[in-house]
Design a protein around this motif. Structure first.
Motif, PDB file in Angstrom:
ATOM      1  N   VAL A  90      -3.154   1.321   1.985  1.00 10.46           N
ATOM      2  CA  VAL A  90      -4.130   0.253   1.759  1.00 10.46           C
ATOM      3  C   VAL A  90      -5.299   0.524   2.696  1.00 10.46           C
ATOM      4  CG1 VAL A  90      -4.614  -2.215   1.948  1.00 10.46           C
ATOM      5  CG2 VAL A  90      -2.382  -1.450   1.103  1.00 10.46           C
ATOM      6  N   ASP A  91      -6.470   0.799   2.140  1.00  9.39           N
ATOM      7  CA  ASP A  91      -7.648   1.070   2.966  1.00  9.39           C
ATOM      8  C   ASP A  91      -8.018  -0.166   3.778  1.00  9.39           C
ATOM      9  OD1 ASP A  91      -8.191   3.762   2.333  1.00  9.39           O
ATOM     10  OD2 ASP A  91      -9.060   3.151   0.421  1.00  9.39           O
ATOM     11  N   GLN A  92      -8.713   0.071   4.901  1.00 12.71           N
ATOM     12  CA  GLN A  92      -9.049  -1.056   5.759  1.00 12.71           C
ATOM     13  C   GLN A  92      -9.859  -2.096   4.989  1.00 12.71           C
ATOM     14  OE1 GLN A  92     -10.999   0.651   9.190  1.00 12.71           O
ATOM     15  NE2 GLN A  92     -12.979   0.646   8.203  1.00 12.71           N
ATOM     16  N   CYS A  93      -9.530  -3.357   5.272  1.00 15.62           N
ATOM     17  CA  CYS A  93     -10.099  -4.457   4.510  1.00 15.62           C
ATOM     18  C   CYS A  93     -10.011  -5.728   5.336  1.00 15.62           C
ATOM     19  CB  CYS A  93      -9.347  -4.640   3.185  1.00 15.62           C
ATOM     20  SG  CYS A  93      -7.548  -4.818   3.387  1.00 15.62           S
ATOM     21  N   ALA A  94     -10.668  -6.776   4.875  1.00 15.75           N
ATOM     22  CA  ALA A  94     -10.579  -8.097   5.486  1.00 15.75           C
ATOM     23  C   ALA A  94      -9.922  -9.026   4.477  1.00 15.75           C
ATOM     24  CB  ALA A  94     -11.962  -8.619   5.866  1.00 15.75           C
ATOM     25  N   VAL A  95      -8.686  -9.482   4.789  1.00 14.32           N
ATOM     26  CA  VAL A  95      -7.930 -10.297   3.838  1.00 14.32           C
ATOM     27  C   VAL A  95      -7.180 -11.394   4.580  1.00 14.32           C
ATOM     28  CG1 VAL A  95      -7.616  -8.404   2.193  1.00 14.32           C
ATOM     29  CG2 VAL A  95      -5.896  -8.784   3.968  1.00 14.32           C
ATOM     30  N   ASP A  96      -6.670 -12.338   3.827  1.00 18.11           N
ATOM     31  CA  ASP A  96      -5.792 -13.361   4.380  1.00 18.11           C
ATOM     32  C   ASP A  96      -4.528 -12.686   4.913  1.00 18.11           C
ATOM     33  OD1 ASP A  96      -3.432 -15.415   4.088  1.00 18.11           O
ATOM     34  OD2 ASP A  96      -5.259 -16.627   4.076  1.00 18.11           O
ATOM     35  N   VAL A  97      -4.037 -13.137   6.053  1.00 21.72           N
ATOM     36  CA  VAL A  97      -2.883 -12.490   6.670  1.00 21.72           C
ATOM     37  C   VAL A  97      -1.668 -12.520   5.747  1.00 21.72           C
ATOM     38  CG1 VAL A  97      -2.135 -14.584   7.892  1.00 21.72           C
ATOM     39  CG2 VAL A  97      -1.508 -12.327   8.791  1.00 21.72           C
ATOM     40  N   LYS A  98      -1.508 -13.565   4.961  1.00 20.83           N
ATOM     41  CA  LYS A  98      -0.365 -13.628   4.055  1.00 20.83           C
ATOM     42  C   LYS A  98      -0.471 -12.590   2.935  1.00 20.83           C
ATOM     43  CE  LYS A  98       0.939 -18.449   4.844  1.00 20.83           C
ATOM     44  NZ  LYS A  98       1.191 -19.771   4.218  1.00 20.83           N
ATOM     45  N   GLU A  99      -1.702 -12.250   2.564  1.00 24.66           N
ATOM     46  CA  GLU A  99      -1.900 -11.246   1.516  1.00 24.66           C
ATOM     47  C   GLU A  99      -1.416  -9.874   1.975  1.00 24.66           C
ATOM     48  OE1 GLU A  99      -5.616  -9.209  -0.953  1.00 24.66           O
ATOM     49  OE2 GLU A  99      -5.773 -11.289  -0.263  1.00 24.66           O
ATOM     50  N   ILE A 100      -1.736  -9.508   3.214  1.00 23.70           N
ATOM     51  CA  ILE A 100      -1.295  -8.188   3.695  1.00 23.70           C
ATOM     52  C   ILE A 100       0.209  -8.188   3.939  1.00 23.70           C
ATOM     53  CG2 ILE A 100      -1.668  -8.532   6.191  1.00 23.70           C
ATOM     54  CD1 ILE A 100      -2.496  -5.370   4.110  1.00 23.70           C
ATOM     55  N   ILE A 101       0.773  -9.316   4.339  1.00 20.69           N
ATOM     56  CA  ILE A 101       2.223  -9.401   4.503  1.00 20.69           C
ATOM     57  C   ILE A 101       2.923  -9.167   3.161  1.00 20.69           C
ATOM     58  CG2 ILE A 101       4.129 -10.996   4.976  1.00 20.69           C
ATOM     59  CD1 ILE A 101       2.410 -12.183   7.219  1.00 20.69           C
ATOM     60  N   GLU A 102       2.409  -9.774   2.098  1.00 25.87           N
ATOM     61  CA  GLU A 102       2.983  -9.574   0.762  1.00 25.87           C
ATOM     62  C   GLU A 102       2.917  -8.101   0.355  1.00 25.87           C
ATOM     63  OE1 GLU A 102       0.960 -12.112  -1.942  1.00 25.87           O
ATOM     64  OE2 GLU A 102       1.706 -13.975  -1.044  1.00 25.87           O
ATOM     65  N   ARG A 103       1.786  -7.465   0.671  1.00 18.22           N
ATOM     66  CA  ARG A 103       1.633  -6.033   0.310  1.00 18.22           C
ATOM     67  C   ARG A 103       2.613  -5.178   1.099  1.00 18.22           C
ATOM     68  NH1 ARG A 103       1.484  -2.473  -2.684  1.00 18.22           N
ATOM     69  NH2 ARG A 103      -0.173  -0.960  -3.011  1.00 18.22           N
ATOM     70  N   VAL A 104       2.796  -5.483   2.382  1.00 18.45           N
ATOM     71  CA  VAL A 104       3.754  -4.741   3.198  1.00 18.45           C
ATOM     72  C   VAL A 104       5.164  -4.898   2.631  1.00 18.45           C
ATOM     73  CG1 VAL A 104       4.917  -4.693   5.436  1.00 18.45           C
ATOM     74  CG2 VAL A 104       2.420  -4.759   5.344  1.00 18.45           C
ATOM     75  N   CYS A 105       5.521  -6.112   2.271  1.00 18.65           N
ATOM     76  CA  CYS A 105       6.858  -6.362   1.740  1.00 18.65           C
ATOM     77  C   CYS A 105       7.086  -5.592   0.437  1.00 18.65           C
ATOM     78  CB  CYS A 105       7.076  -7.859   1.527  1.00 18.65           C
ATOM     79  SG  CYS A 105       7.227  -8.802   3.073  1.00 18.65           S
ATOM     80  N   GLU A 106       6.060  -5.472  -0.387  1.00 21.33           N
ATOM     81  CA  GLU A 106       6.175  -4.693  -1.617  1.00 21.33           C
ATOM     82  C   GLU A 106       6.439  -3.223  -1.311  1.00 21.33           C
ATOM     83  OE1 GLU A 106       2.657  -5.203  -3.901  1.00 21.33           O
ATOM     84  OE2 GLU A 106       2.950  -7.356  -4.206  1.00 21.33           O
TER      85      GLU A 106
END
Length: 251
Positions: free
Chosen positions: A142-158
């Motif tokens: 995932v390239d560097q970005c500015a997102v809601d912390v819960k969004e990146i947590i969901e991506r990590v879990c995937e």
């Protein structure tokens, strides 16, 4: 090859000197004073302790963003000034890539978190893969970005649903640690103190890789990558939008 590196993208101010894959010196401080007060004195200290003649360096590496708007401007101005004065190229190292590079060689995923306020983080997800030549190379899932912390947590879990662990680091970890504990559904660890903040040594090491690939810019061309508008710009835009809406309602 000698590379001088600067990182003032976050709470930490850091300068380092790397020569042919060897760290000659690093000066890092994370205590109260502003980067405008610390960065140049730290550079002078490093220069003196390593007996560095600035004319000897091949390039100047700088953490190019995202991060603190003020910190990025200070680091950018310092790097540009040195580059212009010395006629040396700059190597722009994305801040999140530099943070993740501290875990070079790990088989875990690496997810830096920098606090961007309003429940948002500057982040990315990285891994290290072996190339055909047998070398390890950092890759962005995932390239560097500015997102809601819960969004990146969901991506990590995937990405880690097969049980692979992830390392979290950065100044966003203590801010959002409770959310991490609550929302993470896969194994994770938090980076220890010596690897959980920005490091100019990591910026310099990654800059060596970029330099060898020809990924440099002129000092005049360098601009920091803020990723999003500053708070003042966002508030001005919100105010202008609100005023325009009122004008339409009154028309």
């Amino acid at each position: 090859m000698k590379i001088l590196a600067l990182d003032s993208s976050g709470l930490v101010a850091s300068v380092a000197l790397v020569q042919d894959g060897v760290l000659l010196g690093e000066y890092t401080i994370n205590h109260k004073k502003t980067h405008s007060q610390t960065l140049l004195p730290m550079l002078e200290q490093l220069k003196g302790m390593t007996e560095l003649q600035l004319e000897e360096i091949d390039a100047i590496a700088v953490a190019s963003g995202p991060g603190s708007f003020t910190g990025l401007r200070i680091g950018s101005a310092t790097a540009k000034g040195l580059g212009l004065a010395l006629d040396k190229p700059l190597v722009e190292v994305p801040t999140l890539e530099g943070l993740a590079y501290q875990f070079y060689g790990t088989d875990r995923l690496v997810c830096p978190l920098m606090d961007a306020r309003r429940n948002q983080v500057y982040t990315g997800i990285y891994e290290f893969l072996r190339t055909r030549e047998g070398c390890l190379e950092q890759q962005a899932l995932v390239d560097q970005c500015a997102v809601d912390v819960k969004e990146i947590i969901e991506r990590v879990c995937e990405l880690c649903k097969d049980g692979r662990e992830v390392i979290f680091l950065g100044d966003g970890v203590p801010v959002y640690e409770e959310i991490l504990r609550r929302e993470m559904k896969v194994p994770y660890v938090l980076a220890p103190a010596h690897k959980n903040r920005q490091s100019a040594a990591a910026v310099a090491a990654l800059a060596e890789v970029y330099y060898q690939k020809g990924k440099t810019v002129s000092a005049a061309a360098h601009q920091p990558d803020y990723l999003r508008l500053s708070q003042a710009e966002r508030e001005r835009n919100e105010q202008q939008t609100s005023m325009a809406r009122k004008e339409q309602e009154n028309a």
